[in-house]
Write a protein that holds these residues in place. Structure first.
Motif, PDB file in Angstrom:
ATOM      1  N   VAL A   1      40.635 -11.642 -35.985  1.00 31.30           N
ATOM      2  CA  VAL A   1      41.853 -10.715 -35.798  1.00 31.30           C
ATOM      3  C   VAL A   1      41.679 -10.523 -34.365  1.00 31.30           C
ATOM      4  CG1 VAL A   1      42.699  -8.560 -35.824  1.00 31.30           C
ATOM      5  CG2 VAL A   1      41.841  -9.340 -38.033  1.00 31.30           C
ATOM      6  N   ALA A   2      40.876 -10.241 -33.553  1.00 34.80           N
ATOM      7  CA  ALA A   2      40.857 -10.293 -32.252  1.00 34.80           C
ATOM      8  C   ALA A   2      41.361 -11.510 -31.606  1.00 34.80           C
ATOM      9  CB  ALA A   2      39.344  -9.858 -31.858  1.00 34.80           C
ATOM     10  N   ALA A   3      40.847 -12.834 -32.004  1.00 36.73           N
ATOM     11  CA  ALA A   3      41.449 -14.002 -31.491  1.00 36.73           C
ATOM     12  C   ALA A   3      42.785 -13.946 -31.727  1.00 36.73           C
ATOM     13  CB  ALA A   3      40.473 -15.042 -32.135  1.00 36.73           C
TER      14      ALA A   3
ATOM     15  N   TRP B   1      35.375 -15.063 -14.974  1.00 37.59           N
ATOM     16  CA  TRP B   1      35.003 -14.895 -16.328  1.00 37.59           C
ATOM     17  C   TRP B   1      35.287 -15.886 -17.354  1.00 37.59           C
ATOM     18  CZ3 TRP B   1      32.894  -9.784 -18.326  1.00 37.59           C
ATOM     19  CH2 TRP B   1      32.555  -8.979 -17.496  1.00 37.59           C
ATOM     20  N   ALA B   2      34.965 -17.102 -16.902  1.00 35.90           N
ATOM     21  CA  ALA B   2      35.264 -18.220 -17.758  1.00 35.90           C
ATOM     22  C   ALA B   2      34.180 -18.447 -18.756  1.00 35.90           C
ATOM     23  CB  ALA B   2      35.349 -19.633 -16.841  1.00 35.90           C
TER      24      ALA B   2
ATOM     25  N   LEU C   1      42.079 -11.251 -27.940  1.00 39.68           N
ATOM     26  CA  LEU C   1      41.123 -10.125 -27.321  1.00 39.68           C
ATOM     27  C   LEU C   1      39.919 -11.085 -27.407  1.00 39.68           C
ATOM     28  CD1 LEU C   1      42.093  -7.067 -29.385  1.00 39.68           C
ATOM     29  CD2 LEU C   1      42.454  -7.262 -26.667  1.00 39.68           C
ATOM     30  N   ARG C   2      39.155 -11.272 -26.100  1.00 35.98           N
ATOM     31  CA  ARG C   2      37.940 -11.695 -26.079  1.00 35.98           C
ATOM     32  C   ARG C   2      36.885 -10.625 -26.433  1.00 35.98           C
ATOM     33  NH1 ARG C   2      36.446 -14.845 -20.852  1.00 35.98           N
ATOM     34  NH2 ARG C   2      34.820 -15.143 -21.985  1.00 35.98           N
TER      35      ARG C   2
ATOM     36  N   ALA D   1      46.083 -17.706 -26.100  1.00 34.71           N
ATOM     37  CA  ALA D   1      45.538 -18.384 -27.076  1.00 34.71           C
ATOM     38  C   ALA D   1      44.181 -18.653 -26.711  1.00 34.71           C
ATOM     39  CB  ALA D   1      46.212 -19.726 -27.689  1.00 34.71           C
ATOM     40  N   LEU D   2      43.003 -18.292 -27.579  1.00 32.36           N
ATOM     41  CA  LEU D   2      41.591 -18.514 -27.160  1.00 32.36           C
ATOM     42  C   LEU D   2      41.012 -19.664 -27.769  1.00 32.36           C
ATOM     43  CD1 LEU D   2      40.475 -14.746 -27.784  1.00 32.36           C
ATOM     44  CD2 LEU D   2      41.436 -15.658 -25.771  1.00 32.36           C
ATOM     45  N   SER D   3      39.961 -20.213 -26.714  1.00 36.63           N
ATOM     46  CA  SER D   3      39.291 -21.292 -27.379  1.00 36.63           C
ATOM     47  C   SER D   3      37.981 -20.772 -28.177  1.00 36.63           C
ATOM     48  CB  SER D   3      38.576 -22.074 -26.169  1.00 36.63           C
ATOM     49  OG  SER D   3      37.685 -21.259 -25.480  1.00 36.63           O
TER      50      SER D   3
END
Length: 288
Positions: free
Chosen positions: A213-215, A30-31, A219-220, A87-89
């Motif tokens: 907020v999700a990031a 799931w990239a 959360l994706r 941490a999300l990109s």
């Protein structure tokens, strides 16, 4: 005849596991990669197939035996363990609408539960066909039915965040949105031992505030590409026809097991899942 069809479906699941299992070593499951249109495409490499036991139930032979703690002069106090959020990109923060269209894979998603009437029926169907799905759970339902939340997780399905009260996030302050998401993630973490990593806005109505907020909560965001509008009870045949007409490789299919009478959804799943399997589709969900 029935036994031959069942055997064929089991062989297809086994073949899919063998085929996609080798690819998993090369790519991250799931990239996310950004597409030119600004949407997010997900490369599916996780092995679809029968549900697997939850991580909490799987022993790890490499874990060392902890040494006994030294005696303490004072009362024992259990440490507070804070969950570690990824941490999300920028690409990972965008809503996902489709999976990789080069693979004949479908992601089945179930919203608005858990519900003591319909969730067990959906789980039984998924178990029958060896399918892993993603359950987007509402916090106020999950807190009422913790045993059902655990059952979903223990059967190997992916547990995801669908807010606490299912509000329209587009008209809420950042603090109110954060409360909806954080309370739900914390509850699901306490109940299952898994920290949710995916979120779906009610109605698919993502907003700049909810995305931010999700990031921040790791959360994706998952949307969908096939919507039979089963929540409106359009009739079992309508749900079946919409799914079979609109599904394609890489589709994310929306269904509901909560929020009202979902008998049409259960009947539709019972009819269209075997058709998709016999058409060569495999099913996937994010890793747990």
């Amino acid at each position: 005849m029935t036994s031959r069809i069942t055997s064929r479906r089991l062989l297809m699941v086994a073949a899919g596991m063998s085929l996609l299992g080798g690819a998993a070593a090369c790519k991250s499951p799931w990239a996310a990669t950004a597409t030119p249109e600004g949407r997010t495409e997900v490369l599916v490499t996780e092995t679809p197939g029968a549900p697997v036991p939850s991580a909490a139930a799987s022993p790890t032979s490499s874990s060392p035996t902890p040494s006994p703690a030294p005696p303490s002069a004072g009362p024992s106090v259990a440490p507070t363990v804070q969950p570690v959020r990824k941490a999300l990109s920028e690409a990972e923060s965008k809503p996902v609408y489709d999976l990789d269209p080069s693979q004949r894979v479908v992601a089945l998603t179930i919203d608005d539960g858990p519900d003591p009437r319909y969730t067990p029926q959906v789980l039984a169907l998924l178990q029958q066909h060896g399918i892993r799905a993603t359950f987007f759970l509402i916090g106020e339902n999950a807190v009422e039915h913790p045993a059902l939340v655990k059952e979903i997780a223990d059967r190997g399905h992916h547990i995801a965040n669908h807010t606490w009260t299912h509000p329209d996030l587009r008209h809420m302050s950042e603090s109110a949105v954060r409360d909806e998401l954080e309370r739900t993630s914390d509850l699901l973490h306490r109940t299952t031992g898994r920290l949710p990593t995916w979120f779906r806005a009610p109605g698919g109505d993502f907003s700049p505030v909810s995305l931010r907020v999700a990031a921040d909560l790791g959360l994706r965001n998952m949307s969908w590409s096939v919507d039979p509008r089963d929540w409106s009870r359009p009739g079992t045949s309508s749900i079946i026809d919409t799914v079979l007409k609109d599904v394609r490789p890489g589709s994310i299919v929306l269904n509901h097991d909560g929020g009202g009478d979902r008998s049409q959804t259960v009947a539709a799943l019972k009819a269209y899942l075997p058709v998709l399997i016999d058409s060569g589709y495999l099913f996937t969900a994010p890793p747990n």
